[in-house]
Write a protein that holds these residues in place. Structure first.
Motif: not given
Length: 172
Positions: A74-91, A93-104
């Motif tokens: 989905v488009a980035h603005d829709k991702v941000m909207s889905l995040m606003r509607e959520s309580d908790c983000f879970i990822m 993953s392994e071999q993750e260098v740095f995840g911008l998505v956590y900050f988002e």
């Protein structure tokens, strides 16, 4: 910032990432299934990848079609909207260098659960501004989710605000 965490209803989780083995979206499904035997949760899985059909089959086998929604790419603005509607983000993953998505996610008021000993260690502090969990460990993730589900609202609000402030310090 609206720290509406669960608003007294079922907890709403979101996963955003490629549906590949190292991202462990299947472990999120298994962990939530274990943590909520009454199926009192929602999970939105945002992203595509080679594991999509396997994850869909897992959801079907666990009888979680009502709880888990595959949103696709989905488009980035829709991702941000889905995040606003959520309580908790879970990822976790392994071999993750740095995840911008956590900050988002944190910038949208989500509690973030990241992998221990991966790229977000030292940025996310367990129980301070988010939570850490061993990568790919569904049982440990279920324990973290249960811990969060049983926390008092003031502690949750403190962690959400700490994560939000951290995200704001990293970007505009």
């Amino acid at each position: 910032l609206d720290t509406k965490f669960s608003d007294g209803n079922k907890l709403k989780f979101i996963f955003v990432g490629q549906l590949t083995p190292r991202k462990h979206a299947d472990k999120v499904i298994l962990a939530l299934n274990k943590a909520f035997p009454s199926k009192n949760f929602e999970l939105k899985i945002v992203g595509n990848g080679g594991e999509l059909s396997r994850f869909q089959e897992l959801v079907k086998n666990l009888n979680l079609e009502e709880q888990v929604e595959f949103c696709g790419q989905v488009a980035h603005d829709k991702v941000m909207s889905l995040m606003r509607e959520s309580d908790c983000f879970i990822m976790t993953s392994e071999q993750e260098v740095f995840g911008l998505v956590y900050f988002e996610a944190m910038s949208q008021g989500c509690l973030a659960i990241a992998s221990k000993n991966e790229g977000m260690d030292g940025i996310i502090e367990n129980g301070v501004n988010g939570f850490l969990c061993p990568s790919g460990d569904a049982d440990a993730l279920a324990d973290v989710v249960n811990q969060i589900a049983n926390m008092n609202p003031s502690d949750i609000r403190r962690i959400i605000l700490s994560g939000y402030n951290l995200a704001r310090n990293y970007s505009e």
